[in-house]
Enzyme design. Structure first.
Site, PDB file in Angstrom:
ATOM      1  N   LYS A   1       0.820  -1.212   0.000  1.00 64.66           N
ATOM      2  CA  LYS A   1       0.000   0.000   0.000  1.00 64.66           C
ATOM      3  C   LYS A   1       0.857   1.267   0.000  1.00 64.66           C
ATOM      4  O   LYS A   1       0.567   2.230  -0.720  1.00 64.66           O
ATOM      5  CB  LYS A   1      -0.936  -0.011   1.212  1.00 64.66           C
ATOM      6  CG  LYS A   1      -1.975  -1.121   1.184  1.00 64.66           C
ATOM      7  CD  LYS A   1      -2.925  -1.030   2.365  1.00 64.66           C
ATOM      8  CE  LYS A   1      -3.870  -2.226   2.412  1.00 64.66           C
ATOM      9  NZ  LYS A   1      -4.703  -2.370   1.209  1.00 64.66           N
TER      10      LYS A   1
ATOM     11  N   GLU B   1      -9.461  -4.337  -0.910  1.00 65.64           N
ATOM     12  CA  GLU B   1      -9.007  -5.695  -1.202  1.00 65.64           C
ATOM     13  C   GLU B   1      -9.656  -6.575  -0.150  1.00 65.64           C
ATOM     14  O   GLU B   1      -9.206  -6.619   0.989  1.00 65.64           O
ATOM     15  CB  GLU B   1      -7.475  -5.755  -1.166  1.00 65.64           C
ATOM     16  CG  GLU B   1      -6.889  -6.948  -1.908  1.00 65.64           C
ATOM     17  CD  GLU B   1      -6.935  -8.210  -1.072  1.00 65.64           C
ATOM     18  OE1 GLU B   1      -7.884  -9.015  -1.270  1.00 65.64           O
ATOM     19  OE2 GLU B   1      -6.062  -8.391  -0.232  1.00 65.64           O
TER      20      GLU B   1
ATOM     21  N   CYS C   1      -6.704 -14.426   1.439  1.00 66.65           N
ATOM     22  CA  CYS C   1      -7.995 -14.004   0.877  1.00 66.65           C
ATOM     23  C   CYS C   1      -8.264 -14.597  -0.499  1.00 66.65           C
ATOM     24  O   CYS C   1      -9.417 -14.830  -0.868  1.00 66.65           O
ATOM     25  CB  CYS C   1      -8.050 -12.484   0.807  1.00 66.65           C
ATOM     26  SG  CYS C   1      -6.662 -11.741  -0.076  1.00 66.65           S
TER      27      CYS C   1
ATOM     28  N   GLU D   1      -4.160  -3.477  -6.148  1.00 66.85           N
ATOM     29  CA  GLU D   1      -2.827  -3.366  -5.563  1.00 66.85           C
ATOM     30  C   GLU D   1      -1.831  -3.778  -6.641  1.00 66.85           C
ATOM     31  O   GLU D   1      -2.136  -4.598  -7.509  1.00 66.85           O
ATOM     32  CB  GLU D   1      -2.676  -4.318  -4.369  1.00 66.85           C
ATOM     33  CG  GLU D   1      -3.785  -4.246  -3.333  1.00 66.85           C
ATOM     34  CD  GLU D   1      -3.487  -3.303  -2.191  1.00 66.85           C
ATOM     35  OE1 GLU D   1      -2.721  -2.345  -2.408  1.00 66.85           O
ATOM     36  OE2 GLU D   1      -4.033  -3.519  -1.104  1.00 66.85           O
TER      37      GLU D   1
END
Length: 487
Positions: free
Chosen positions: A161, A249, A283, A461
């Protein structure tokens, strides 16, 4: 075993403490031992972070991009020099096996810093010829950006990030998960050592109320979250009230499709990576494994054989392949899903329990688990579990499996294993997911964008696309002749 940092927060280039905040304990998941005690950010700490960021951002944005990039690349070098130390810290913080953290955490953070530090000088606007006159665009920084991290890849997320944000000339305020607060502070120290001006990367600790304060702060231009879908909805609603930029995200329940012509061992390896790496706390995991009926029995037999050989135990033993889950609450949640899977009629092929490990009886361990005979309507095939639980579903033909794979509110990732690359491309082209693999799974090089469709997120990202999400476009029209006006 302690890992107490100098202070809870890092603001304006220095460690800062305010013991008035609520103290979130930092627990080593393998033993349930408290390894550090930090304090949640108070309003004063939060305002100090914004003051430092505001003071530093303008001069930073005015630097040549190549100069900003040089500092990011130096930070990458520092992370690589300290990789083993940082990996051990990440293992303490998350419980992930050192075998993993040595290659997937600070190393990936360094990759992101090196990538964005290298490409930023070539990320420019456009020139448009307009028949004598012309126009051009400028990519400009947003201002102060906020990152809110998750507990599965703390330092990686902080760098994924902050690297594009800083490369674009923004200042950054990062709030790690209260479960894993330590490595973001180590990243802040690396930035400082590399020469990043004070105030450009700030770390504030805390629970959800601190995150909400950052999202709602009047100086926040953008929010980037890695987290669950419910958290994403809430934060996006808050940011939307003030029309702030967002990158979300979020979670997934991704399909991994194995056709009958696939290399069986590779497909099984991909399915295991997509379910058991980081103890299933990823994830993008392909937790719905669709296997063609012609190879289903062979697939499950070999999958179970390989799964039972996974080494669970001491995360600091480099032979260990799987550590504990992040917390007792997460372990209990995963066990409840396993119980529900059995109750709804799925066949427990292996795992499903808590292993007995000498010296780690208080740890949050769970066996890697495989369910067979899973149907699309079962809870374990619909909801994100975030643990090492694989659901194997049978399919018969291509159109059928595409429709079933897409029958989900999520759309983060997908994978296809087949010897027929034409079919692989065709199937992936029909799948509604943002990050896809053919004959691989869960590989995330920083050079390419990462993100999802549908409820799995907004924005991206990594890759050049990430720079667009941390910048705004200014259009400039230049008239080379006289103004043609009817007045």
């Amino acid at each position: 075993m302690k890992a107490q940092p100098k202070a809870s927060h890092f603001i304006g280039g220095a460690f800062v403490e305010d013991k008035a905040g609520k103290p979130p304990p930092v627990i080593y998941p393998a033993t349930d031992e408290e390894i550090a005690s930090l304090y949640s950010a108070t309003p004063g700490i939060i305002e100090a972070a914004y003051a430092a960021a505001l003071k530093a951002q303008g001069e930073w944005a005015a630097l040549k991009p190549v100069e900003r990039g040089r500092i990011l690349r130096r930070t990458a070098e520092i992370l690589r020099e300290k990789n083993r130390k940082l990996s051990k810290l990440e293992t303490l913080d998350t419980g992930k096996a050192l075998q993993e953290t040595l290659v997937a955490d600070a190393a990936s953070a360094a990759d992101a810093l090196e990538f964005f530090g290298g490409i930023i000088s070539g990320f420019n606007g456009e020139f448009v010829e307009l028949g004598g006159s012309f126009a051009y665009t400028r990519r400009e920084a947003l201002g102060i950006c906020v990152g809110i991290g998750a507990w599965n890849y703390p330092i990686q997320i902080a760098a994924w990030k902050s690297a594009p944000a800083l490369a674009m000339g923004n200042a950054f305020i990062f709030k790690p998960s209260e479960n894993t607060p330590l490595s973001a502070l180590a990243l802040a120290e690396a930035y400082k050592e590399a020469g990043l001006p004070d105030g450009l990367f700030n770390v504030v600790q805390g629970y959800g109320d601190v995150g909400a304060a950052l999202v709602n702060h009047r100086l926040t231009a953008k929010v980037s979250l890695t987290g669950s879908v419910p958290t994403g909805r809430r934060i996006m609603a808050q940011a939307g009230e003030q029309l702030k930029h967002v990158t979300m995200e979020l979670g997934g329940k991704s399909p991994l499709i194995v056709f009958d012509d696939a290399d069986l061992e590779s497909a099984i390896g991909g399915a295991m990576l997509g379910n058991f790496y980081s103890t299933g706390q990823v994830c993008s995991n392909g937790t719905r494994v669709f296997v063609h009926k012609n190879i289903r029995e062979r697939f499950i037999e070999r999958l179970v054989e390989r799964t039972r050989k996974i080494r669970i135990g001491d995360p600091f033993d480099e032979a260990t392949q799987m550590g504990p889950l992040i917390s007792a609450a997460q372990r209990d949640k995963v066990l409840s899903y396993i119980k529900k899977g059995k109750a709804e009629g799925a066949t427990l092929a292996c795992g499903g329990g808590v292993p007995k490990l000498q010296g780690f009886d208080k740890g949050f361990f769970i066996e890697p688990t495989v369910f067979a005979d899973v149907t699309d309507t079962m809870t374990i095939a619909r909801e994100e579990i975030f643990g090492p639980v694989m659901s194997v579903l049978e399919f018969s033909d291509e159109d059928e499996v595409i429709a079933r794979a897409n029958d989900s509110e999520f759309g983060l990732a997908a994978g296809v294993f087949t010897a027929d690359l034409s079919r692989g491309h065709h199937v992936i082209g029909q799948i509604k997911a943002g990050t896809c693999w053919i004959n691989a799974y869960n590989l995330t090089p920083v050079e390419v964008p990462f993100g999802g469709y549908k409820q799995s997120g907004i924005g991206r990202e990594n890759g050049i696309a990430a720079l667009a999400h941390y910048s705004q476009i200014k259009t400039v029209y230049v008239e080379m002749g006289k103004v043609d006006s009817p007045y």
